[in-house]
Enzyme design. Sequence first.
Site, PDB file in Angstrom:
ATOM      1  N   GLU A   1      61.304   4.265   4.355  1.00 21.61           N
ATOM      2  CA  GLU A   1      60.881   5.148   5.457  1.00 21.61           C
ATOM      3  C   GLU A   1      59.815   7.479   5.188  1.00 21.61           C
ATOM      4  O   GLU A   1      60.699   7.369   5.557  1.00 21.61           O
ATOM      5  CB  GLU A   1      60.607   5.250   6.881  1.00 21.61           C
ATOM      6  CG  GLU A   1      60.568   3.509   7.470  1.00 21.61           C
ATOM      7  CD  GLU A   1      61.192   3.697   9.617  1.00 21.61           C
ATOM      8  OE1 GLU A   1      60.342   4.862   9.449  1.00 21.61           O
ATOM      9  OE2 GLU A   1      61.275   2.547   9.535  1.00 21.61           O
TER      10      GLU A   1
ATOM     11  N   GLU B   1      55.271  -2.827  10.910  1.00 22.85           N
ATOM     12  CA  GLU B   1      56.209  -2.936  11.791  1.00 22.85           C
ATOM     13  C   GLU B   1      55.874  -3.269  13.506  1.00 22.85           C
ATOM     14  O   GLU B   1      54.316  -3.221  13.347  1.00 22.85           O
ATOM     15  CB  GLU B   1      57.166  -1.418  12.769  1.00 22.85           C
ATOM     16  CG  GLU B   1      57.905  -1.688  13.525  1.00 22.85           C
ATOM     17  CD  GLU B   1      59.084  -0.373  13.907  1.00 22.85           C
ATOM     18  OE1 GLU B   1      58.625   0.524  13.197  1.00 22.85           O
ATOM     19  OE2 GLU B   1      59.141  -0.676  14.869  1.00 22.85           O
TER      20      GLU B   1
ATOM     21  N   ASN C   1      62.527   0.422  14.416  1.00 22.78           N
ATOM     22  CA  ASN C   1      63.358   0.377  15.328  1.00 22.78           C
ATOM     23  C   ASN C   1      63.047  -0.753  16.316  1.00 22.78           C
ATOM     24  O   ASN C   1      63.833  -1.481  17.022  1.00 22.78           O
ATOM     25  CB  ASN C   1      62.714   1.440  16.728  1.00 22.78           C
ATOM     26  CG  ASN C   1      63.156   2.653  16.041  1.00 22.78           C
ATOM     27  OD1 ASN C   1      63.901   3.520  15.077  1.00 22.78           O
ATOM     28  ND2 ASN C   1      62.152   3.732  16.707  1.00 22.78           N
TER      29      ASN C   1
ATOM     30  N   GLN D   1      53.452   3.457   8.224  1.00 20.58           N
ATOM     31  CA  GLN D   1      53.273   2.317   7.966  1.00 20.58           C
ATOM     32  C   GLN D   1      51.890   2.150   7.052  1.00 20.58           C
ATOM     33  O   GLN D   1      51.230   2.825   6.197  1.00 20.58           O
ATOM     34  CB  GLN D   1      53.459   1.862   9.003  1.00 20.58           C
ATOM     35  CG  GLN D   1      54.580   2.033  10.177  1.00 20.58           C
ATOM     36  CD  GLN D   1      55.457   0.987  10.898  1.00 20.58           C
ATOM     37  OE1 GLN D   1      54.982   0.677  10.686  1.00 20.58           O
ATOM     38  NE2 GLN D   1      56.117   2.369  11.678  1.00 20.58           N
TER      39      GLN D   1
ATOM     40  N   ASN E   1      68.091  -0.815  10.990  1.00 24.16           N
ATOM     41  CA  ASN E   1      67.811   0.297  11.015  1.00 24.16           C
ATOM     42  C   ASN E   1      68.217   0.786  11.531  1.00 24.16           C
ATOM     43  O   ASN E   1      68.388   1.590  12.735  1.00 24.16           O
ATOM     44  CB  ASN E   1      66.014  -0.432  11.075  1.00 24.16           C
ATOM     45  CG  ASN E   1      65.176   0.932  11.429  1.00 24.16           C
ATOM     46  OD1 ASN E   1      64.676   1.441  10.020  1.00 24.16           O
ATOM     47  ND2 ASN E   1      64.696   1.150  12.729  1.00 24.16           N
ATOM     48  N   GLU E   2      68.107   2.466  11.037  1.00 23.35           N
ATOM     49  CA  GLU E   2      67.820   4.012  11.210  1.00 23.35           C
ATOM     50  C   GLU E   2      69.612   3.742  12.679  1.00 23.35           C
ATOM     51  O   GLU E   2      70.087   3.985  13.700  1.00 23.35           O
ATOM     52  CB  GLU E   2      67.216   4.581  11.887  1.00 23.35           C
ATOM     53  CG  GLU E   2      66.242   4.638  11.257  1.00 23.35           C
ATOM     54  CD  GLU E   2      64.964   5.735  11.794  1.00 23.35           C
ATOM     55  OE1 GLU E   2      64.308   5.722  12.946  1.00 23.35           O
ATOM     56  OE2 GLU E   2      63.670   6.173  11.069  1.00 23.35           O
TER      57      GLU E   2
ATOM     58  N   TYR F   1      59.760  11.800   7.443  1.00 24.25           N
ATOM     59  CA  TYR F   1      58.681  11.976   8.395  1.00 24.25           C
ATOM     60  C   TYR F   1      57.745  13.244   8.219  1.00 24.25           C
ATOM     61  O   TYR F   1      59.089  14.403   8.496  1.00 24.25           O
ATOM     62  CB  TYR F   1      58.110  11.709   9.569  1.00 24.25           C
ATOM     63  CG  TYR F   1      58.319  10.140   9.555  1.00 24.25           C
ATOM     64  CD1 TYR F   1      57.241   9.679   9.570  1.00 24.25           C
ATOM     65  CD2 TYR F   1      59.513   9.679  10.188  1.00 24.25           C
ATOM     66  CE1 TYR F   1      57.400   8.421   9.675  1.00 24.25           C
ATOM     67  CE2 TYR F   1      59.584   7.988   9.956  1.00 24.25           C
ATOM     68  CZ  TYR F   1      58.505   7.361   9.507  1.00 24.25           C
ATOM     69  OH  TYR F   1      58.657   6.455   9.697  1.00 24.25           O
TER      70      TYR F   1
HETATM   71  O1  AHR Z   1      57.750   4.215  11.922  1.00 24.37           O
HETATM   72  C1  AHR Z   1      58.219   4.472  13.618  1.00 24.37           C
HETATM   73  C2  AHR Z   1      59.742   4.571  13.235  1.00 24.37           C
HETATM   74  O2  AHR Z   1      59.978   5.340  13.307  1.00 24.37           O
HETATM   75  C3  AHR Z   1      60.315   3.451  12.597  1.00 24.37           C
HETATM   76  O3  AHR Z   1      59.893   2.321  13.902  1.00 24.37           O
HETATM   77  C4  AHR Z   1      61.566   3.906  12.663  1.00 24.37           C
HETATM   78  O4  AHR Z   1      62.236   3.228  11.645  1.00 24.37           O
HETATM   79  C5  AHR Z   1      61.719   5.593  12.767  1.00 24.37           C
HETATM   80  O5  AHR Z   1      62.355   6.254  13.431  1.00 24.37           O
END
Ligand code: AHR
Length: 502
Positions: A291, A26, A71, A351, A171-172, A243
């Site tokens: 992700e 990103e 994001n 990432q 995205n999201e 995450y």
């Molecule tokens: O990977 C970091 C961020 O985590 C990304 O920009 C977003 O899609 C997610 O919230």
Amino acid sequence: MDARVTAHAHYSIGEIDKRLYGSFLEHLGRAVYTGIYEPGHPSAHPNGMRQDVIELVRQLDTPICRYPGGNFVSAYNWEDGIGPKAERPTRLDLAWRTSESNEVGIHEFAEWAEAAGTEMMLAVNLGSRGLDAARNFVEYVNHPGGSYWSDLRRKNGRAEPWDVKLWCLGNEMDGPWQVGHKSAAEYGHLANETAKALRAFDDKLELVVCGSSHSEMPTYPQWEATVLEETYEQIDYISLHMYFENYEKKTAEYLALPQKLDRYIGTVGGVIDFIKAKKRSKRDVKISFDEWNVWYHERKSDARRMKEWDWPHAPVLLEDIYNFEDVLQVGCILNTFIRRSDLVRIACIAQLVNVIAPIMTEPGGGAWRQTIYHPLQLASHYGRGTALNLDVDCQSYTSDIAGSVPYLDVSGVHDAEAGWLTFFAVNRHGQEHMDVELSVERFGTIKAIEHTLIKHDDLEARNTKDNPENVKPQQVGGTASLEQNRVGVTVPPYSYSMIRIK
Ligand code: AHR
């Protein structure tokens, strides 16, 4: 402690899509600038791309790389990144409160992806923009010539279209933090109309619609149902993100989190089936887990720093330094994806460079592998083929996340072409060695065995610029016993193993 694992040639989950070992870059922090791109760096090519980083990415063998966000994409004008660099505008990036020079855009990223041996998975902005910008971007990237956008690409130095197949529709979009956040119904409608327009251009595109940002979102899993209700016939994948955190430093709880990941995948699989049945559809939609990673080491301090800074360009941001404990976590996550590979076809570690990443760089200096690089590389290299439906018999522990967490987390893959069976195994017990008996049925007689181990006595051990090989895989000899169709391997407490049998 003992564990028994049986693999049978007739009990398989299915063929693993190699894109299970995808990645993500990103425009965020130092992922692009001083990550992959640093003109003037001793290893930089004339186009500014760092060869030392390309080399580490090539060794990872990541088949796809998602770009440019994240994001970031939700307020990104892709046109800012084309044409002469001197004329490209500097913009404020609202997602990370930074400045974006646009020195790297689609042309530069495409060149980098080719050099790094990975294919592009591109995202369009459905936050601040919509269908029109998306269709123009796809035309710019994929149309051979003779139209406004494709001729502009040719004028900008690229005659051949890149022919990118895989596109993310935003995205999201379920997240209130997202620029242009929408309700599920609003997003579903926009995603469907955008998908229809992109399909009018090329029906062969593979399209990914946004699912939930994580399974604690208040809208989960109704979000998936509403979005799929709107888009089911137009899309191929629904994206999920997750995450992993260990703020409380409770290893057993931390290593139980993949059970939650498994439930998340299973639930969304159920929603897909429900909508498919409701629509009497023949179409199969799968999951793009685009992700995932450990993200907590620097998260709180980053959030504080971001509030205070004055739109810096490429600052240090989300630079989590991973430890040995995270190796175990990443091993269990990858095992979950392999076991769920009938549903999860695509997964992207978030990432790739500097930003919550397996690869780190120093501006003007070296590039090195973080601890989590290693389980990812082993899975990417050896976790291709048929995922096996293993029978696993071992003791479990109780956690807040899940009632029963097996101490042995294991997945198995058969590479029929090369004739290897590969098992990825994490011993989640912190004190006890585990004697693992692996039985293989109908695979023929075992002739060879290899055991690769990642183990460190300190769960906090890290790889740094000055000590980049503190945590790394080692070949182990002497711990394996071998019979006709059975091997015995001892795995130490809190360890990651790859056991290969031929
Ligand atoms: O990977 C970091 C961020 O985590 C990304 O920009 C977003 O899609 C997610 O919230």
